[in-house]
Design a protein around this motif. Structure first.
Motif, short mmCIF file in Angstrom:
data_model
loop_
_atom_site.label_atom_id
_atom_site.label_comp_id
_atom_site.label_asym_id
_atom_site.label_seq_id
_atom_site.Cartn_x
_atom_site.Cartn_y
_atom_site.Cartn_z
N LEU A 15 0.82 -1.21 0.00
CA LEU A 15 0.00 0.00 0.00
C LEU A 15 0.85 1.26 0.00
O LEU A 15 0.59 2.21 -0.77
CB LEU A 15 -0.93 -0.02 1.21
CG LEU A 15 -1.98 1.09 1.32
CD1 LEU A 15 -2.87 1.10 0.09
CD2 LEU A 15 -2.81 0.90 2.58
N ALA A 16 1.88 1.33 0.84
CA ALA A 16 2.65 2.56 1.00
C ALA A 16 3.34 3.01 -0.30
O ALA A 16 3.24 4.19 -0.66
CB ALA A 16 3.67 2.39 2.13
N PRO A 17 4.03 2.13 -1.04
CA PRO A 17 4.65 2.61 -2.28
C PRO A 17 3.64 2.98 -3.34
O PRO A 17 3.87 3.88 -4.15
CB PRO A 17 5.52 1.43 -2.72
CG PRO A 17 4.89 0.23 -2.11
CD PRO A 17 4.35 0.71 -0.79
N GLY A 18 2.49 2.28 -3.34
CA GLY A 18 1.43 2.65 -4.27
C GLY A 18 0.91 4.05 -4.00
O GLY A 18 0.68 4.84 -4.93
N LEU A 19 0.73 4.37 -2.73
CA LEU A 19 0.32 5.73 -2.36
C LEU A 19 1.36 6.76 -2.79
O LEU A 19 1.01 7.84 -3.27
CB LEU A 19 0.08 5.81 -0.86
CG LEU A 19 -1.17 5.11 -0.32
CD1 LEU A 19 -1.13 5.05 1.20
CD2 LEU A 19 -2.43 5.83 -0.78
N ALA A 20 2.64 6.42 -2.61
CA ALA A 20 3.71 7.36 -2.96
C ALA A 20 3.69 7.68 -4.45
O ALA A 20 3.77 8.84 -4.86
CB ALA A 20 5.06 6.78 -2.55
N ILE A 21 3.59 6.65 -5.29
CA ILE A 21 3.56 6.87 -6.73
C ILE A 21 2.27 7.60 -7.12
O ILE A 21 2.28 8.52 -7.96
CB ILE A 21 3.68 5.54 -7.49
CG1 ILE A 21 5.10 4.98 -7.35
CG2 ILE A 21 3.31 5.70 -8.96
CD1 ILE A 21 6.17 5.84 -8.00
N GLY A 22 1.15 7.18 -6.53
CA GLY A 22 -0.12 7.83 -6.85
C GLY A 22 -0.12 9.30 -6.53
O GLY A 22 -0.60 10.14 -7.31
N GLN A 23 0.41 9.66 -5.36
CA GLN A 23 0.48 11.07 -4.97
C GLN A 23 1.32 11.87 -5.96
O GLN A 23 0.97 12.99 -6.33
CB GLN A 23 1.06 11.19 -3.56
CG GLN A 23 0.11 10.73 -2.46
CD GLN A 23 0.78 10.69 -1.09
OE1 GLN A 23 1.96 10.39 -0.97
NE2 GLN A 23 0.02 11.01 -0.05
N SER A 24 2.43 11.28 -6.41
CA SER A 24 3.30 11.96 -7.37
C SER A 24 2.60 12.14 -8.72
O SER A 24 2.73 13.19 -9.37
CB SER A 24 4.60 11.18 -7.56
OG SER A 24 5.35 11.17 -6.36
N LEU A 25 1.85 11.12 -9.15
CA LEU A 25 1.12 11.23 -10.41
C LEU A 25 0.03 12.30 -10.33
O LEU A 25 -0.18 13.07 -11.27
CB LEU A 25 0.50 9.88 -10.77
CG LEU A 25 1.45 8.79 -11.28
CD1 LEU A 25 0.75 7.44 -11.33
CD2 LEU A 25 2.01 9.15 -12.66
N ILE A 26 -0.66 12.35 -9.19
CA ILE A 26 -1.71 13.36 -9.00
C ILE A 26 -1.11 14.77 -9.02
O ILE A 26 -1.68 15.69 -9.60
CB ILE A 26 -2.46 13.09 -7.68
CG1 ILE A 26 -3.29 11.81 -7.81
CG2 ILE A 26 -3.37 14.27 -7.33
CD1 ILE A 26 -3.86 11.30 -6.50
#
Length: 364
Positions: A15-26
């Motif tokens: 979950l944590a790395p997915g959130l990190a990449i998602g936040q950067s994409l947003i």
């Protein structure tokens, strides 16, 4: 603007790395849907991200037990159907999988719909999901130095572990106060990852007196359903007190790692990356029953980089001495912190985000 699905549930390590990449994409102006599991660890961690869009997917872990195997197959069919409907209805162009059982269905759905599938493997020994889905993937990100044989040219790229922006080194004294310790405490953090570690919890509880005599207070993050101990204090001969405190879950890991002088931790890829980001010296005790023994591989690499001390779970009787030696040896800690900084430099997310943008736009 491109539209991404990030499948990243099941454990904090997914979950944590997915959130990190998602936040950067947003931040780059893209739209992101996070697909997570129905496990409580996912629901609890995402409570603090009310501004992000989440969906819970069907699915259970694979098992050779006949009853559980049937349930796995039934849930997988539901998950694939869910994935197809979600991708179509939202017009999503790229699916990014961070592994785990909850990612399987939607990854298969992406392959069926001929949508680019991207895999991120955090561990130094690729898991079943990466091995199974790799043949269908447009891109597979793996840790530096990890080899995946028989892949198409350009498919595999080296990448670090994406870390959420809020994970960073904070003021140690103020961080200790957050958890109710004195600002000048000599704090040991015991951390078993998002699932907790019973062996480490019991070690901390049973050795509190010995550790307090060595000058330690203890903060132990036990994991869901594993908090079976009471906070307590010991008064030392000089009149001072040492405390041990237990948390079931910690949603402020930056403060916990910044508060500590030394950590005892498992060797999940996420834990290792966050220790590096917060420059926290540690004694790593790999979970001996991890799938494909991947924690042992993670720990060995971390130790080779001079970023930790590794101790087998079979040798926990020597862990108090290892922790005390690490805390008392300033030269060793200083060297380890420099090495942790070098490890952290590898965990840069911008290259992944730039590559994902090119994939979404058909340029890669």
């Amino acid at each position: 603007m491109s539209k991404f699905i990030i499948s990243c549930g099941g454990t904090g390590g997914h979950l944590a790395p997915g959130l990190a990449i998602g936040q950067s994409l947003i931040e780059k102006g893209h739209e992101v849907l996070f697909v997570i599991s129905r496990k409580s660890v996912d629901a609890r961690l995402v409570e603090k991200y009310s501004d992000l869009k989440f969906l819970q997917a069907p699915g259970v872990a694979f098992s050779l037990n006949p009853v559980r195997l049937v349930k796995f197959i039934v849930e997988l069919r539901k998950a694939v159907k869910f994935g197809i409907e979600t991708i179509k209805s939202g017009g999503y162009g790229v699916v990014i999988s961070f592994g785990g059982f909850s990612s399987l269905g939607i990854s298969i759905a992406a392959a069926i719909l001929d949508k680019p599938l991207v895999l991120h493997e955090a561990n130094r020994k690729p898991g079943k999901a990466t091995r199974l889905l790799g043949r269908f993937a447009k891109r597979v990100y793996v840790p530096y130095g990890v080899k995946i044989p028989r892949r198409k040219s350009g498919q595999v790229k080296y990448a670090g572990y994406p870390i959420r922006s809020e994970i960073r080194r904070l003021d140690p004294s103020a961080s200790r106060e957050i958890f109710g310790f004195m600002r000048n405490s000599n704090l040991l953090l015991v951390l078993g990852g998002s699932q907790g570690a019973t062996a480490l919890n019991e070690w901390a509880n049973n050795n509190f007196e010995r550790l307090s005599e060595r000058g330690f207070d203890i903060l132990c993050v036990c994991g869901p359903g594993k908090i079976h101990y009471e906070d307590r204090a010991i008064k030392l001969a000089d009149g001072s007190q040492k405390h041990i405190k237990f948390l079931e879950f910690c949603d402020n890991m930056a403060a916990a790692m910044s508060a500590a002088d030394v950590a005892v931790a498992r060797a999940g890829a996420g834990t290792i990356a966050e220790l590096a980001r917060c420059e926290l010296p540690s004694v790593i005790v790999p979970y001996p029953f991890a799938a494909d023994n991947h924690q042992q591989e993670n720990a060995k690499c971390f130790e080779r980089q001079g970023a930790c001390v590794v101790l087998s779970q079979n040798n926990l009787q020597g862990l108090v001495d290892e922790v005390a030696e690490l805390r008392s040896n300033k030269a060793l800690r200083d060297t380890m912190k420099k090495n942790l900084g070098r490890v952290n430099d590898l965990n840069e997310t911008s290259k992944i985000v730039d590559d994902l943008t090119k994939i979404a736009e058909g340029e890669a």
